[in-house]
Design a protein around this motif. Structure first.
Motif, short mmCIF file in Angstrom:
data_model
loop_
_atom_site.label_atom_id
_atom_site.label_comp_id
_atom_site.label_asym_id
_atom_site.label_seq_id
_atom_site.Cartn_x
_atom_site.Cartn_y
_atom_site.Cartn_z
N GLY A 41 -2.90 -3.97 1.90
CA GLY A 41 -1.71 -4.21 2.37
C GLY A 41 -1.38 -3.27 3.23
O GLY A 41 -2.13 -2.18 3.14
N ILE A 42 -0.50 -3.36 4.22
CA ILE A 42 -0.17 -2.33 5.27
C ILE A 42 0.57 -1.20 4.64
O ILE A 42 0.43 -0.07 5.24
N ASP A 43 1.42 -1.15 3.45
CA ASP A 43 1.97 -0.02 2.89
C ASP A 43 0.71 0.91 2.44
O ASP A 43 0.76 2.18 2.55
N ALA A 44 -0.24 0.39 1.98
CA ALA A 44 -1.23 1.37 1.31
C ALA A 44 -2.09 1.68 2.71
O ALA A 44 -2.67 2.77 2.64
N ILE A 49 -4.49 -5.94 9.22
CA ILE A 49 -4.05 -5.86 7.91
C ILE A 49 -2.60 -6.09 7.50
O ILE A 49 -2.22 -6.47 6.58
N ALA A 50 -1.54 -5.76 8.62
CA ALA A 50 -0.20 -6.36 8.55
C ALA A 50 0.01 -7.83 8.05
O ALA A 50 0.90 -8.03 7.30
N ASN A 51 -1.05 -8.56 8.57
CA ASN A 51 -0.88 -9.95 8.29
C ASN A 51 -1.64 -10.71 7.55
O ASN A 51 -1.38 -11.80 7.22
N VAL A 52 -2.85 -9.96 7.19
CA VAL A 52 -3.79 -10.79 6.26
C VAL A 52 -3.16 -10.93 4.87
O VAL A 52 -2.52 -10.01 4.20
#
Length: 125
Positions: free
Chosen positions: A21-24, A63-66
């Protein structure tokens, strides 16, 4: 268990980061140690890029979208690997193949193949 469980160490970590995920992901600090500083990357949208820092910027959009990655196949030896997987994006599934050269425990080369029109139509950026 997936086919990526038997991947060379840098690849297992690479796919874990892609799906965390994008936060990670933040600024890619976690991905940087498994990429050679002189990474040679080639993909259908970005073209050819030199250097890990440039790759970190581009992979951020993926990563932001997967939503998930479903591994299909992995072939690897001590210095090369090829993977085939489906990536679930907001608008549907896109199939990817990736070809790696691994040197000294890091990813030195990465070639990605996918349909860029399908990728963008399904929410990839």
């Amino acid at each position: 268990m997936t086919v990526f469980d038997n991947a060379p160490a840098p690849l297992g970590e690479y796919y874990r980061i892609l799906t965390a995920g994008i936060d990670a992901y933040a600024d890619g600090e976690e991905l940087l140690p498994i990429l050679d500083a002189k990474l040679d990357f080639e993909g259908p949208i970005a073209g050819r890029l030199a250097g890990a820092a440039r790759f970190l910027v581009g992979v951020r959009g993926f990563i932001a979208n997967v939503k998930s990655i479903s591994p299909i196949h992995l072939v690897a030896d001590s210095g090369h690997a090829a993977t085939l997987y489906d990536a679930e994006l907001p608008g549907g599934t896109v199939r990817f193949s990736e070809f790696f050269v691994i040197q000294d425990g890091s990813i030195r080369e990465l070639r990605i193949q996918y349909d860029p029109a399908d990728y963008t139509a399904k929410g990839g950026r």
